[in-house]
Design a protein around this motif. Structure first.
Motif, PDB file in Angstrom:
ATOM      1  N   THR A 130      52.486  36.917  44.971  1.00 19.56           N
ATOM      2  CA  THR A 130      51.982  37.046  46.337  1.00 19.56           C
ATOM      3  C   THR A 130      51.252  35.777  46.753  1.00 19.56           C
ATOM      4  N   ARG A 131      51.069  35.615  48.058  1.00 18.20           N
ATOM      5  CA  ARG A 131      50.356  34.440  48.558  1.00 18.20           C
ATOM      6  C   ARG A 131      48.870  34.488  48.204  1.00 18.20           C
ATOM      7  N   THR A 132      48.310  35.697  48.240  1.00 15.82           N
ATOM      8  CA  THR A 132      46.894  35.895  47.943  1.00 15.82           C
ATOM      9  C   THR A 132      46.760  37.033  46.940  1.00 15.82           C
ATOM     10  N   PRO A 133      45.650  37.110  46.207  1.00 17.85           N
ATOM     11  CA  PRO A 133      45.473  38.205  45.260  1.00 17.85           C
ATOM     12  C   PRO A 133      45.582  39.556  45.960  1.00 17.85           C
ATOM     13  N   PRO A 134      46.221  40.534  45.337  1.00 22.56           N
ATOM     14  CA  PRO A 134      46.411  41.835  45.984  1.00 22.56           C
ATOM     15  C   PRO A 134      45.105  42.612  46.090  1.00 22.56           C
ATOM     16  N   ALA A 135      45.111  43.578  47.017  1.00 19.83           N
ATOM     17  CA  ALA A 135      43.933  44.413  47.221  1.00 19.83           C
ATOM     18  C   ALA A 135      43.823  45.508  46.176  1.00 19.83           C
ATOM     19  N   ARG A 136      44.942  45.911  45.594  1.00 20.41           N
ATOM     20  CA  ARG A 136      44.952  47.031  44.650  1.00 20.41           C
ATOM     21  C   ARG A 136      46.123  46.855  43.710  1.00 20.41           C
ATOM     22  N   VAL A 137      45.938  47.215  42.450  1.00 16.45           N
ATOM     23  CA  VAL A 137      46.996  47.088  41.443  1.00 16.45           C
ATOM     24  C   VAL A 137      47.114  48.391  40.681  1.00 16.45           C
ATOM     25  N   ARG A 138      48.351  48.843  40.482  1.00 16.82           N
ATOM     26  CA  ARG A 138      48.613  50.037  39.674  1.00 16.82           C
ATOM     27  C   ARG A 138      49.728  49.720  38.688  1.00 16.82           C
ATOM     28  N   SER A 139      49.613  50.301  37.499  1.00 13.24           N
ATOM     29  CA  SER A 139      50.614  50.054  36.468  1.00 13.24           C
ATOM     30  C   SER A 139      50.658  51.260  35.543  1.00 13.24           C
ATOM     31  N   LEU A 140      51.511  51.188  34.533  1.00 13.07           N
ATOM     32  CA  LEU A 140      51.585  52.254  33.547  1.00 13.07           C
ATOM     33  C   LEU A 140      50.516  52.086  32.475  1.00 13.07           C
TER      34      LEU A 140
END
Length: 294
Positions: free
Chosen positions: A71-81
């Motif tokens: 992404t261009r900027t760090p994401p607002a929220r991250v989800r993973s397993l």
């Protein structure tokens, strides 16, 4: 307008040598999903992802799998397993907490680096990168039942997650997009030699039925097929062996699946198929779509 792409790189270090930066610099995408990064964080070449911020789940299987969203900027929220992902930018790599996706069928795959999703900080979108297990042609191939059942279990869990995450994103005012290597050709238009592959993994009747079950006008939409409804392909994967690439004997197994609102915003899409075998970055070519989203 937002340009979004997906690319199974078949090993980021090899892809970098073969022209990864050249393609994506020219494409000028705002978001890129990667699969089969296949590299430990400590072994990433400097500047591997250019000016992008990478949210990366490498998994724990050395030299295998690994997904990322650039992404261009760090994401607002991250989800993973899993509970932790890695953020990579010009300053280096750091661990970042991730919200764990609770799903009993996906839980056994938590350490394999197969799924990560982010909420963009600069657009009302939730974007995921997926690398679905290849599976096997059981019962047509003896001794492959375990691989077959693993894929079926992942697919079962993924279907539930797509529904829950799409609804959660909508409640937050976001559209939802899942991209990546699904290892399934949905229809006869999605592979050149479909007649001879009806008992092959990736084109089994139950795989195709599952794929159709996650699609629908109120569920997820196959964006590139919507843009090219009667086209053979456009294919995204060709074997390295023989003349498959030269003869365009490929499979379409890399997709953009979007929530209906985002699918309606798709303006154009293309597969970045290289001009020659020698110029191939990976055994997969990138899939890029422009969306009319602010």
């Amino acid at each position: 307008m937002v340009r979004i792409g997906t690319h199974n790189v078949n090993g980021i270090r090899a892809a970098l040598r073969r022209g990864f930066h050249g393609f994506w610099s020219k494409a000028n995408a705002d978001v890129v999903a990667l699969q089969e990064v296949r590299c430990r964080v400590a072994d990433l070449p400097a500047g591997a992802f250019g000016a992008y911020h990478a949210t990366l789940d490498t998994g724990h299987l050395a030299g295998r799998n690994g997904v990322a969203v650039l992404t261009r900027t760090p994401p607002a929220r991250v989800r993973s397993l899993t509970d932790t992902v890695v953020s990579v930018d010009a300053a280096g790599a750091t661990e970042r907490p991730a919200e764990r996706i609770v799903n009993r069928d996906l839980a056994p795959f938590a350490t394999e680096g197969r799924y990560v999703e982010v909420d963009l900080a600069d657009a009302p979108l939730r974007v995921a990168s997926l690398y679905l297990p290849k599976g096997a042609a059981w019962p047509y191939e003896e001794g492959t039942e375990e691989k077959y059942l693993r894929k079926m279990r992942f697919m079962k869990g993924l279907a539930r997650h797509l529904t829950s995450s799409r609804r959660d994103a909508a409640a937050d005012g976001r559209e939802f997009l899942v991209m990546g290597d699904f290892n399934i050709a949905h229809s006869k238009l999605d592979l050149r030699n479909w007649r001879s592959n009806q008992k092959s993994e990736g084109f089994l009747p139950e795989e195709r039925e599952w794929f159709g079950s996650v699609l629908g006008p109120r569920r997820m939409v196959d964006v590139v097929r919507d843009l090219h409804p009667e086209t053979d392909g456009p294919y995204t994967w060709w074997s390295w062996r023989g003349q498959a690439f030269t003869n365009d004997s490929g499979w379409r197994i890399d997709y953009h699946l979007a929530s209906p609102g985002l699918a309606r915003a798709a303006v154009s899409g293309f597969v970045g198929r290289e001009d020659s075998y020698e110029e191939r970055i990976s055994d997969h070519s990138p899939v890029v779509v422009d969306y009319a989203v602010a």
